[in-house]
Design a protein around this motif. Structure first.
Motif, mmCIF file in Angstrom:
data_model
loop_
_atom_site.group_PDB
_atom_site.id
_atom_site.type_symbol
_atom_site.label_atom_id
_atom_site.label_comp_id
_atom_site.label_asym_id
_atom_site.label_seq_id
_atom_site.Cartn_x
_atom_site.Cartn_y
_atom_site.Cartn_z
ATOM 1 N N THR A 1 0.842 -1.188 0.000
ATOM 2 C CA THR A 1 0.000 0.000 0.000
ATOM 3 C C THR A 1 0.881 1.244 0.000
ATOM 4 O O THR A 1 1.844 1.323 0.767
ATOM 5 C CB THR A 1 -0.908 0.032 1.247
ATOM 6 N N LYS A 2 0.556 2.203 -0.862
ATOM 7 C CA LYS A 2 1.331 3.436 -0.894
ATOM 8 C C LYS A 2 0.419 4.636 -0.658
ATOM 9 O O LYS A 2 -0.812 4.534 -0.687
ATOM 10 C CB LYS A 2 2.053 3.597 -2.227
ATOM 11 N N LYS A 3 1.033 5.767 -0.394
ATOM 12 C CA LYS A 3 0.281 6.991 -0.165
ATOM 13 C C LYS A 3 -0.482 7.368 -1.426
ATOM 14 O O LYS A 3 0.005 7.208 -2.544
ATOM 15 C CB LYS A 3 1.224 8.145 0.210
ATOM 16 N N VAL A 4 -1.701 7.860 -1.223
ATOM 17 C CA VAL A 4 -2.543 8.284 -2.336
ATOM 18 C C VAL A 4 -2.799 9.774 -2.207
ATOM 19 O O VAL A 4 -3.122 10.268 -1.122
ATOM 20 C CB VAL A 4 -3.882 7.516 -2.341
ATOM 21 N N GLU A 5 -2.624 10.487 -3.293
ATOM 22 C CA GLU A 5 -2.909 11.922 -3.273
ATOM 23 C C GLU A 5 -4.407 12.147 -3.049
ATOM 24 O O GLU A 5 -5.244 11.532 -3.709
ATOM 25 C CB GLU A 5 -2.484 12.575 -4.588
ATOM 26 N N SER A 6 -4.724 13.035 -2.123
ATOM 27 C CA SER A 6 -6.129 13.305 -1.818
ATOM 28 C C SER A 6 -6.632 14.483 -2.644
ATOM 29 O O SER A 6 -5.971 15.517 -2.740
ATOM 30 C CB SER A 6 -6.299 13.625 -0.325
ATOM 31 N N LEU B 1 -0.179 8.743 5.919
ATOM 32 C CA LEU B 1 -1.430 9.450 5.635
ATOM 33 C C LEU B 1 -2.233 8.537 4.725
ATOM 34 O O LEU B 1 -2.084 8.553 3.508
ATOM 35 C CB LEU B 1 -1.160 10.799 4.972
ATOM 36 N N ALA B 2 -3.061 7.692 5.334
ATOM 37 C CA ALA B 2 -3.738 6.609 4.604
ATOM 38 C C ALA B 2 -5.136 7.032 4.187
ATOM 39 O O ALA B 2 -6.125 6.686 4.832
ATOM 40 C CB ALA B 2 -3.786 5.350 5.462
ATOM 41 N N LEU B 3 -5.219 7.811 3.110
ATOM 42 C CA LEU B 3 -6.497 8.253 2.573
ATOM 43 C C LEU B 3 -6.868 7.420 1.347
ATOM 44 O O LEU B 3 -5.999 6.937 0.620
ATOM 45 C CB LEU B 3 -6.437 9.732 2.190
ATOM 46 N N ASN B 4 -8.186 7.271 1.147
ATOM 47 C CA ASN B 4 -8.725 6.603 -0.050
ATOM 48 C C ASN B 4 -8.256 5.160 -0.194
ATOM 49 O O ASN B 4 -8.105 4.665 -1.306
ATOM 50 C CB ASN B 4 -8.349 7.397 -1.310
#
Length: 320
Positions: free
Chosen positions: A128-133, A168-171
């Motif tokens: 899992t990688k960071k996703v731009e919000s 920062l685990a968004l989306n």
């Protein structure tokens, strides 16, 4: 000869590694169709990435969802630029990669070493990688990003030691206990100082329950824990205006929470209508009372109390 595995991430920031992508040495047998890995007490199974390595520095986690026999002793991660990253024992199935962002820019192998005989059923292996919000915040809201998160020389009145890796685990779907923001170990010297803000607001799936962990004073020691819950619109609000200071160490899904997705995370200098300062017309509507540390208290407790009502609203009251 097997081709190297090249990670491909979806819009949710996840990359699935199938059992057919794994290789094994003598002593280990992989049955991709049955979803099992069997060891006779020795050997390894591994993901072989390109020799030049793959940049995984933006990844937050590597998770193996498994059941059955615990046949693995440790996980070895190798990087083409940095060599062996580490031997991971307790985190062999759930590795927090945020701590190793400076060492995982060219990962070329992830290898699980077996030391016990048995069969393990693997449901999934996920990077899992960071996703731009792209969440649209209100005018009074400031997105809570990793820019806020630094290391400090002391839990209060410390000197800024600079930015450190911050999840920062968004989306992306998280399970109970999953890390939304900050440091997974809740390190007392790593935090976001939220000076001047009155609320932390979390926008996620309705009904998600959170642990907002603040103001840790010592290594593994005392902290303030707030436990907001997403309303019917998915908004969970933490009133932090009464705390003497706010050093945010981590935000996690509560262990008893359902799986879900967090879409937005922000702070505000204003007070929303999610927590209201007022008196309840009918005391019978109150179903639970809490102090500011998130601990349940009696209905007659004195001081600044948060009271939850039957309709799911949270009311802030001063009880004298």
């Amino acid at each position: 000869m097997f081709a190297s595995f090249v990670p491909k991430f979806g819009e949710n920031g996840k990359c699935t590694i199938s059992l057919s992508d794994l290789k094994a040495t003598d002593g280990v047998t992989i049955d991709a169709k049955a979803g099992t890995i069997t060891s006779d007490g020795k050997g390894e199974f591994y993901v072989d990435l390109p020799a030049e390595g793959v940049d995984l520095s933006a990844c937050t986690n590597m998770t193996v969802e498994q059941e059955g026999d615990d046949i693995v002793q440790f996980l070895l991660v190798e990087d083409a630029k940095n060599g062996k990253v580490d031997n991971f024992y307790s985190s062999k199935y759930n590795l927090d990669l945020t701590k190793y962002a400076d060492k995982t820019s060219a990962v070329n192998k992830m290898e699980w070493h077996c030391n016990a005989a048995g069969t393990m059923t693997v449901k999934s292996i996920t990077l899992t990688k960071k996703v731009e919000s792209h969440f649209q915040y209100k005018a009074d809201e400031t997105a809570l990003t990793d820019v806020f998160f630094h290391a400090w020389s002391a839990p209060t009145e410390g000197e800024d030691q600079g930015a450190v890796p911050c999840t920062l685990a968004l989306n992306q779907e998280l399970s109970g206990g999953g890390l939304v923001y900050g440091n997974g170990n809740v390190d007392y010297l790593q935090y976001a100082p939220l000076v001047g803000f009155k609320e932390i607001r979390i926008y996620g799936d309705p009904g998600l329950k959170y642990r907002v962990l603040l103001n840790r004073e010592t290594d593994g020691g005392k902290l303030v824990e707030l436990n907001p819950e997403g309303d019917e619109n998915g908004l969970a609000v933490c009133d932090i205006s009464s705390l003497p200071y706010v050093h945010l160490n981590a935000i996690k899904l509560a262990w008893g929470s359902s799986k879900g997705v967090v879409k937005g995370l922000c702070v505000s200098k204003a007070t929303s209508t999610g927590i209201r300062e007022c008196h309840v017309a009918n005391g019978q509507d109150i179903i639970a009372s809490y102090n500011l540390a998130g601990q349940k208290v009696s209905r007659n407790a004195k001081g600044l109390i948060l009271q939850k009502t039957k309709d799911g609203k949270v009311i802030k009251r001063i009880v004298r």
